[in-house]
Design an enzyme around this catalytic site. Structure first.
Site, PDB file in Angstrom:
ATOM      1  N   CYS A  42       0.824  -1.216   0.000  1.00 51.17           N
ATOM      2  CA  CYS A  42       0.000   0.000   0.000  1.00 51.17           C
ATOM      3  C   CYS A  42       0.857   1.264   0.000  1.00 51.17           C
ATOM      4  O   CYS A  42       0.657   2.157  -0.812  1.00 51.17           O
ATOM      5  CB  CYS A  42      -0.944  -0.011   1.207  1.00 51.17           C
ATOM      6  N   CYS A  47      -1.510   1.707  -3.026  1.00 53.58           N
ATOM      7  CA  CYS A  47      -2.520   2.756  -2.820  1.00 53.58           C
ATOM      8  C   CYS A  47      -1.947   4.184  -2.784  1.00 53.58           C
ATOM      9  O   CYS A  47      -2.495   5.072  -3.440  1.00 53.58           O
ATOM     10  CB  CYS A  47      -3.243   2.549  -1.486  1.00 53.58           C
ATOM     11  N   LYS A  50      -0.188   5.383  -6.024  1.00 48.57           N
ATOM     12  CA  LYS A  50      -1.272   5.420  -7.026  1.00 48.57           C
ATOM     13  C   LYS A  50      -2.122   6.668  -6.841  1.00 48.57           C
ATOM     14  O   LYS A  50      -2.410   7.392  -7.788  1.00 48.57           O
ATOM     15  CB  LYS A  50      -2.104   4.137  -6.900  1.00 48.57           C
ATOM     16  N   TYR A 178      -9.543  -3.389 -10.630  1.00 48.13           N
ATOM     17  CA  TYR A 178      -9.164  -2.134  -9.964  1.00 48.13           C
ATOM     18  C   TYR A 178      -7.891  -1.531 -10.578  1.00 48.13           C
ATOM     19  O   TYR A 178      -7.862  -0.365 -10.959  1.00 48.13           O
ATOM     20  CB  TYR A 178      -8.814  -2.403  -8.501  1.00 48.13           C
ATOM     21  N   GLU A 182      -7.594   1.852 -12.878  1.00 50.21           N
ATOM     22  CA  GLU A 182      -6.946   3.026 -12.280  1.00 50.21           C
ATOM     23  C   GLU A 182      -5.766   3.506 -13.118  1.00 50.21           C
ATOM     24  O   GLU A 182      -5.626   4.706 -13.400  1.00 50.21           O
ATOM     25  CB  GLU A 182      -6.498   2.691 -10.857  1.00 50.21           C
ATOM     26  N   HIS A 438     -26.712  21.519   0.156  1.00 54.39           N
ATOM     27  CA  HIS A 438     -26.892  22.053  -1.186  1.00 54.39           C
ATOM     28  C   HIS A 438     -25.939  23.203  -1.446  1.00 54.39           C
ATOM     29  O   HIS A 438     -25.702  23.998  -0.549  1.00 54.39           O
ATOM     30  CB  HIS A 438     -28.345  22.565  -1.308  1.00 54.39           C
ATOM     31  N   GLU A 443     -26.054  15.335  -2.287  1.00 52.27           N
ATOM     32  CA  GLU A 443     -27.447  15.557  -1.884  1.00 52.27           C
ATOM     33  C   GLU A 443     -28.402  14.643  -2.649  1.00 52.27           C
ATOM     34  O   GLU A 443     -29.495  14.337  -2.182  1.00 52.27           O
ATOM     35  CB  GLU A 443     -27.850  17.023  -2.052  1.00 52.27           C
TER      36      GLU A 443
HETATM   37  P1  NDP Z   1      -8.947  -7.573  -9.819  1.00 52.38           P
HETATM   38  O1  NDP Z   1      -9.381  -8.825  -9.196  1.00 52.38           O
HETATM   39  O2  NDP Z   1      -9.598  -6.293  -9.450  1.00 52.38           O
HETATM   40  O3  NDP Z   1      -9.100  -7.708 -11.403  1.00 52.38           O
HETATM   41  C1  NDP Z   1      -8.442  -8.729 -12.084  1.00 52.38           C
HETATM   42  C2  NDP Z   1      -8.669  -8.552 -13.566  1.00 52.38           C
HETATM   43  O4  NDP Z   1      -7.853  -9.497 -14.244  1.00 52.38           O
HETATM   44  C3  NDP Z   1     -10.088  -8.792 -14.003  1.00 52.38           C
HETATM   45  O5  NDP Z   1     -10.351  -7.981 -15.103  1.00 52.38           O
HETATM   46  C4  NDP Z   1     -10.047 -10.263 -14.412  1.00 52.38           C
HETATM   47  O6  NDP Z   1     -10.946 -10.582 -15.436  1.00 52.38           O
HETATM   48  C5  NDP Z   1      -8.666 -10.382 -14.984  1.00 52.38           C
HETATM   49  N1  NDP Z   1      -8.114 -11.713 -14.879  1.00 52.38           N
HETATM   50  C6  NDP Z   1      -7.961 -12.446 -13.758  1.00 52.38           C
HETATM   51  N2  NDP Z   1      -7.384 -13.622 -14.049  1.00 52.38           N
HETATM   52  C7  NDP Z   1      -7.178 -13.629 -15.369  1.00 52.38           C
HETATM   53  C8  NDP Z   1      -6.615 -14.563 -16.264  1.00 52.38           C
HETATM   54  N3  NDP Z   1      -6.155 -15.732 -15.846  1.00 52.38           N
HETATM   55  N4  NDP Z   1      -6.570 -14.254 -17.563  1.00 52.38           N
HETATM   56  C9  NDP Z   1      -7.024 -13.060 -17.995  1.00 52.38           C
HETATM   57  N5  NDP Z   1      -7.559 -12.132 -17.208  1.00 52.38           N
HETATM   58  C10 NDP Z   1      -7.638 -12.409 -15.907  1.00 52.38           C
HETATM   59  O7  NDP Z   1      -7.360  -7.529  -9.608  1.00 52.38           O
HETATM   60  P2  NDP Z   1      -6.295  -6.354  -9.715  1.00 52.38           P
HETATM   61  O8  NDP Z   1      -5.047  -7.006 -10.156  1.00 52.38           O
HETATM   62  O9  NDP Z   1      -6.805  -5.201 -10.475  1.00 52.38           O
HETATM   63  O10 NDP Z   1      -6.142  -5.910  -8.206  1.00 52.38           O
HETATM   64  C11 NDP Z   1      -5.854  -6.873  -7.201  1.00 52.38           C
HETATM   65  C12 NDP Z   1      -6.601  -6.559  -5.945  1.00 52.38           C
HETATM   66  O11 NDP Z   1      -5.996  -5.461  -5.310  1.00 52.38           O
HETATM   67  C13 NDP Z   1      -8.051  -6.136  -6.172  1.00 52.38           C
HETATM   68  O12 NDP Z   1      -8.924  -7.215  -6.208  1.00 52.38           O
HETATM   69  C14 NDP Z   1      -8.317  -5.226  -5.020  1.00 52.38           C
HETATM   70  O13 NDP Z   1      -8.840  -5.997  -3.979  1.00 52.38           O
HETATM   71  C15 NDP Z   1      -6.960  -4.676  -4.666  1.00 52.38           C
HETATM   72  N6  NDP Z   1      -6.848  -3.273  -5.121  1.00 52.38           N
HETATM   73  C16 NDP Z   1      -7.669  -2.336  -4.569  1.00 52.38           C
HETATM   74  C17 NDP Z   1      -7.609  -1.037  -4.966  1.00 52.38           C
HETATM   75  C18 NDP Z   1      -8.522  -0.032  -4.356  1.00 52.38           C
HETATM   76  O14 NDP Z   1      -9.104  -0.315  -3.316  1.00 52.38           O
HETATM   77  N7  NDP Z   1      -8.688   1.128  -4.969  1.00 52.38           N
HETATM   78  C19 NDP Z   1      -6.645  -0.590  -5.982  1.00 52.38           C
HETATM   79  C20 NDP Z   1      -5.858  -1.661  -6.512  1.00 52.38           C
HETATM   80  C21 NDP Z   1      -5.959  -2.939  -6.090  1.00 52.38           C
HETATM   81  P3  NDP Z   1     -12.461 -11.092 -15.198  1.00 52.38           P
HETATM   82  O15 NDP Z   1     -13.254  -9.900 -14.842  1.00 52.38           O
HETATM   83  O16 NDP Z   1     -12.838 -11.689 -16.501  1.00 52.38           O
HETATM   84  O17 NDP Z   1     -12.359 -12.088 -14.089  1.00 52.38           O
END
Ligand code: NDP
Length: 462
Positions: A42, A47, A50, A178, A182, A438, A443
């Site tokens: 983080c 975080c 980012k 996510y 982002e 407001h 709101e």
């Molecule tokens: P996410 O789980 O958010 O998203 C993963 C993405 O990768 C999805 O689009 C998924 O597709 C795709 N994917 C997963 N496996 C495969 C695969 N084998 N082949 C192709 N595509 C795949 O993970 P992130 O890496 O973005 O982030 C990790 C975690 O970190 C998040 O889940 C979140 O909890 C945390 N995070 C939180 C943030 C915040 O609070 N602002 C910011 C950044 C990270 P599909 O939809 O088809 O499954």
């Protein structure tokens, strides 16, 4: 039996540091081991940097919007090395603050890798062994590699993107979660030509459909090119250092960098957990824990991304705090997971808490959905193409709010407070009885009068 320490924490990220500080505060002799920089994902490569980069990116909108309000701004220019250096300074400060807070609490820190030897013993990289009454696995997670891509070594992950020596003029982002959303959003604003590819037909699986569509439309309007239902199969590095990325649909995308953001996996590899008898999940090697955050080995516990349940920093912090109170203090109520809010820091932001419309309609026999989609006041004068969408999902039987979704500027700030109300069991009537502030976007949350959709037994009522 006497142990060298009461509590051995593996990992000085947000969750591990919180657990260690609270345990030490309860008088537990606590040792924390960290093989990388203090602060974890983080603070160092997640975080915090980012969010700083998101702030940097939004000046692009401000410069554009200023004209509608009478300002003339010269041609703005952006200097990547300045941003990287400013980020480095701030995360250095935060990492030092983590170290100081740990020291002040009385917990001790060893800056080397530690692995579990048995249910009560840990071995440090220098060969020393430490016995511990309790061991906490707070090792976090790392980017999961994407299988089946030839030349994957030419791609980067979120670990590397913050410190690229050269700003990528063309960025390919792989994934729709996510991290992908982002970085696609922020790099596009900083000046990259961004192409985002993902296997799914839409981004942000798991979020409410209206919000997913709204985010997709906003990003597309801002200039991000989407290629849904497609993934890279081959990444070729050209002589000039640029990349030719072949996609599964046959297209070739030219890029300066390719960011793989397709999920994260617990950092449990080589940690000695299997040998110590700790049960890990088959899919992700996550530590399986019970409602007390304890593994099948009673002296070994795990929190945060190591358990791969809700991979969010504040969840790891809360779990670490709760565990330390339970092991060394007066006990603590279990962590409540149903009203955890989170935000995707795209532009606009997407804040969500509780159930989506689809989830609620399947779970409850009666569901009312309130929705508003409007042009924010600032955009009416700036001319920006912004929309804001807000939804409240209400359980029909008792009018309890079971989901809230906000796609708008500062959605993160709004959703935090909605989560408080939901944690207290707020009903739609409570929102209706609350007088609006407001003029604000928020709101709208207390002025939605008639249901946009209703469901009975899973079926939408026309
Ligand atoms: P996410 O789980 O958010 O998203 C993963 C993405 O990768 C999805 O689009 C998924 O597709 C795709 N994917 C997963 N496996 C495969 C695969 N084998 N082949 C192709 N595509 C795949 O993970 P992130 O890496 O973005 O982030 C990790 C975690 O970190 C998040 O889940 C979140 O909890 C945390 N995070 C939180 C943030 C915040 O609070 N602002 C910011 C950044 C990270 P599909 O939809 O088809 O499954």
């Amino acid at each position: 039996m006497a142990f060298d320490v009461d509590f051995f924490v593996i990992g000085a990220g947000s969750g591990g540091v919180r657990a260690a500080r609270i345990a030490a505060g309860h008088g537990a002799k606590t040792l924390v081991a960290e093989e990388s920089r203090i602060g974890g994902t983080c603070v160092i490569r997640g975080c915090i940097p980012k969010k700083l980069y998101v702030y940097a990116s939004r000046f692009a909108d401000d410069f554009r919007d200023a004209a509608g309000f009478g300002w003339s701004v010269g041609e703005p220019t952006f200097d990547w090395p300045t941003l990287v250096a400013a980020k480095d300074k701030e995360i250095g400060r935060l990492s030092d603050a983590y170290r100081d807070n740990l020291a002040r609490s009385g917990a001790k820190l060893v800056e080397q890798r530690a692995i579990v030897v048995d249910p009560h013993r840990v071995r440090l990289a220098d060969g020393r062994e430490v016995s511990a009454r309790h061991i906490l696995i707070a090792c976090g997670s790392r980017p999961a590699p994407l299988a089946g891509v030839e030349g994957l070594e030419h791609a980067i992950t979120s670990n590397e993107i913050f410190d690229l020596p050269v700003f990528p003029r063309r960025l390919l982002v792989v994934g729709g979660g996510y991290i992908a959303v982002e970085f696609a959003s922020l790099f596009q604003r900083l000046g990259s030509e961004v192409t985002q590819v993902m296997r799914a037909p839409n981004l942000l699986r798991g979020f409410d459909d209206d919000m997913r569509n709204g985010m997709r439309d906003a990003m597309a309007k801002a200039g991000v090119t989407f290629r849904f239902g497609s993934l890279p199969t081959r990444i070729e590095k050209r002589r000039d250092g640029s990349l030719g990325v072949t996609l599964s649909d046959g297209a070739v995308v030219e890029a300066d960098q390719a960011l793989i953001a397709t999920g994260r996996s617990p950092n449990t590899k080589g940690l000695g957990l299997e040998a110590a008898g700790v049960e890990l999940s088959a899919a992700h090697c996550a530590v399986k824990v019970d409602e007390n955050l304890t593994s099948n080995v009673p002296s070994i516990h795990a929190i945060g991304d190591a358990t791969h349940r809700v991979d969010l920093t504040p969840v790891a912090i809360r779990e670490g705090h709760t565990l330390a109170d339970r092991l060394f203090g007066q006990g603590a109520p279990p962590v409540r997971y149903d009203t955890i809010a989170s935000t995707v820091f795209g532009t606009p932001e997407l804040g969500a808490v509780g159930l989506t419309e689809r989830e609620a309609s399947k779970r409850f026999s009666s569901v009312h959905v309130y929705k508003t989609d409007f042009r924010p006041l600032k955009a009416t004068v700036s001319g920006a193409p912004d929309r804001a969408i807000m939804k409240l999902i209400v359980e029909g039987a008792n009018q309890r709010i079971v989901g809230a979704h906000i796609l708008a500027h500062e959605a993160a700030e709004m959703i935090q407070l909605v989560a408080v109300a939901m944690t207290m069991g707020a009903t739609k009537a409570d929102f209706d009885a609350t007088v609006a502030v407001h003029p604000t976007a928020a709101e709208e949350l207390v002025t939605m009068r008639s249901a946009h959709a209703r469901y009975e037994d899973g079926m939408e009522i026309p």
